[in-house]
Design a protein around this motif. Structure first.
Motif, PDB file in Angstrom:
ATOM      1  N   ASP A 146      71.569  31.987  15.542  1.00 30.92           N
ATOM      2  CA  ASP A 146      71.625  31.717  13.916  1.00 30.92           C
ATOM      3  C   ASP A 146      72.692  30.535  14.295  1.00 30.92           C
ATOM      4  N   PRO A 147      72.152  29.264  13.639  1.00 30.49           N
ATOM      5  CA  PRO A 147      73.132  28.027  13.545  1.00 30.49           C
ATOM      6  C   PRO A 147      74.310  28.445  12.746  1.00 30.49           C
ATOM      7  N   LYS A 148      74.349  29.394  11.896  1.00 35.19           N
ATOM      8  CA  LYS A 148      75.406  29.544  11.082  1.00 35.19           C
ATOM      9  C   LYS A 148      76.339  30.650  11.538  1.00 35.19           C
ATOM     10  N   LYS A 149      76.193  31.131  12.909  1.00 38.18           N
ATOM     11  CA  LYS A 149      76.880  32.121  13.309  1.00 38.18           C
ATOM     12  C   LYS A 149      77.704  31.575  14.430  1.00 38.18           C
ATOM     13  N   LYS A 150      79.137  31.370  14.216  1.00 40.86           N
ATOM     14  CA  LYS A 150      79.885  30.831  15.192  1.00 40.86           C
ATOM     15  C   LYS A 150      80.872  32.133  15.808  1.00 40.86           C
ATOM     16  N   LEU A 151      81.134  32.006  17.379  1.00 43.50           N
ATOM     17  CA  LEU A 151      81.825  32.772  17.742  1.00 43.50           C
ATOM     18  C   LEU A 151      83.126  32.534  17.505  1.00 43.50           C
ATOM     19  N   LYS A 152      83.932  34.004  17.498  1.00 40.52           N
ATOM     20  CA  LYS A 152      85.404  33.513  17.036  1.00 40.52           C
ATOM     21  C   LYS A 152      86.408  34.265  18.161  1.00 40.52           C
ATOM     22  N   GLU A 153      87.629  33.927  18.482  1.00 34.20           N
ATOM     23  CA  GLU A 153      88.693  34.333  19.220  1.00 34.20           C
ATOM     24  C   GLU A 153      88.612  35.997  19.295  1.00 34.20           C
ATOM     25  N   GLY A 154      88.339  36.691  20.250  1.00 39.49           N
ATOM     26  CA  GLY A 154      88.377  38.222  20.330  1.00 39.49           C
ATOM     27  C   GLY A 154      87.086  38.794  20.128  1.00 39.49           C
ATOM     28  N   ASP A 155      86.203  37.911  20.026  1.00 42.77           N
ATOM     29  CA  ASP A 155      84.515  38.582  19.936  1.00 42.77           C
ATOM     30  C   ASP A 155      84.241  38.955  21.174  1.00 42.77           C
ATOM     31  N   ILE A 156      83.240  40.043  21.138  1.00 46.96           N
ATOM     32  CA  ILE A 156      82.682  40.213  22.490  1.00 46.96           C
ATOM     33  C   ILE A 156      80.985  39.852  22.187  1.00 46.96           C
ATOM     34  N   VAL A 157      80.411  39.459  23.061  1.00 51.90           N
ATOM     35  CA  VAL A 157      78.982  38.954  22.911  1.00 51.90           C
ATOM     36  C   VAL A 157      77.907  39.365  24.190  1.00 51.90           C
ATOM     37  N   ASN A 158      76.980  40.146  23.752  1.00 50.88           N
ATOM     38  CA  ASN A 158      75.996  40.312  24.552  1.00 50.88           C
ATOM     39  C   ASN A 158      75.004  39.292  24.768  1.00 50.88           C
TER      40      ASN A 158
END
Ligand code: MF3
Ligand code: CO
Ligand code: CO
Length: 281
Positions: free
Chosen positions: A97-109
């Motif tokens: 999603d273009p509106k979904k920014k990753l932020k410090e401390g996130d985990i992403v698969n």
């Protein structure tokens, strides 16, 4: 009764039978899978705070385009993206999603499947975004280790239940839970085929593993309860209790002695049977 059939003679659809593939087929799977694993390696420096999940999706699309790999998720059952990006409490099938920014401390698969010469290479890994809290770090390590134990159980003479048991026993001993609503799957010229590979179960249950079988193992592990909620978009699966979830996935083939890990990292990141490189590798 399960029936095992020569993949070369089976129709190109899920017939419920278990396809047995040739060495040539294994090489086809390896080629597609190594493109997928190369993309997952190349994503490491890109996954940083401020990056959007759409930017990740664009990278996956372009990486494939430059190398002759088509993302299998594009237009798959109405899905319109080149990968899945599942952040924090999202278990799987998070939509870029273009509106979904990753932020410090996130985990992403990030889950990628390229089709090359008709073969599907399906793999996913966890990516830390900046510095993680210890609980998030631990969840990633437990989930990866559960997949390593599953791979060790993936050999002739064992059953699909032995794989599920290896995952469940370890994950629950670490006070985490195994998601039941999604499973690993046969893969090859089809994206999702028989057999289903449950990530929980009893020793000796399920079907016998035979040389030539090809499937994924993709345990989803939660810090809290295993229960799932699917959002109104019809795809995004989250933990009901909003605790963190992690997942790793490999596409493998059963050999005469064990398994061939088609989606093994070419750069040596998160490699099975080798010293742990750590979650941030
Ligand atoms: N790659 C996922 C899997 O491991 C399937 C994603 S299907 C999608 O099986 F449509 F959600 F992309
Ligand atoms: Co899969
Ligand atoms: Co996948």
């Amino acid at each position: 009764m399960v029936e095992y059939v020569d993949a070369a003679k089976a129709p190109l659809k899920n017939t419920g039978q278990i396809k047995i593939y040739s060495q040539e087929d294994f090489e086809g799977m390896r080629k597609a899978s190594q493109m997928t694993a190369g993309c997952l390696d190349a994503l490491v420096p890109l996954v940083n705070p401020g990056v959007t999940t759409q930017e990740i999706d664009n990278f996956v699309f372009n990486f494939g385009k430059e190398r002759g790999g088509v993302p299998a998720t594009l237009n798959y059952r109405g899905y319109t993206k080149s990968c899945c990006t599942s952040i924090n409490r999202v278990i799987c099938h998070g939509i870029p999603d273009p509106k979904k920014k990753l932020k410090e401390g996130d985990i992403v698969n990030i889950d990628v499947t390229y089709i090359v010469d008709g073969w599907h290479g399906d793999s996913s890994r966890m990516y830390p975004v900046g510095k993680l809290k210890p609980a998030a770090q631990r969840l990633i390590e437990v989930t990866h280790e559960s997949l390593m134990r599953a791979l060790a159980a993936a050999k002739p003479g064992n059953t699909t239940g032995d794989i599920g048991h290896a995952i469940q026993e370890y994950v629950e001993s670490e006070r985490c839970s195994v998601v039941r609503d999604f499973c690993g799957h046969g893969v090859g010229k089809l994206f999702h085929d028989m057999p289903n590979i449950l990530h929980y179960g009893q020793k000796g249950a399920g079907i016998k593993l035979m040389p030539g079988m090809i499937f994924t193992i993709e345990p989803m592990v939660n810090l809290g309860l295993p229960d799932v909620r699917v959002l109104k978009d019809g795809w995004t699966a989250e933990t009901r209790d909003k605790t963190l979830s992690a997942q790793f996935e490999h596409s493998i083939g059963i050999t005469s002695t064990g398994c061939d890990i088609f989606t093994k990292s070419p750069a040596g990141l998160f490699n099975p049977m080798e010293p742990e490189t750590g979650a941030a590798a």
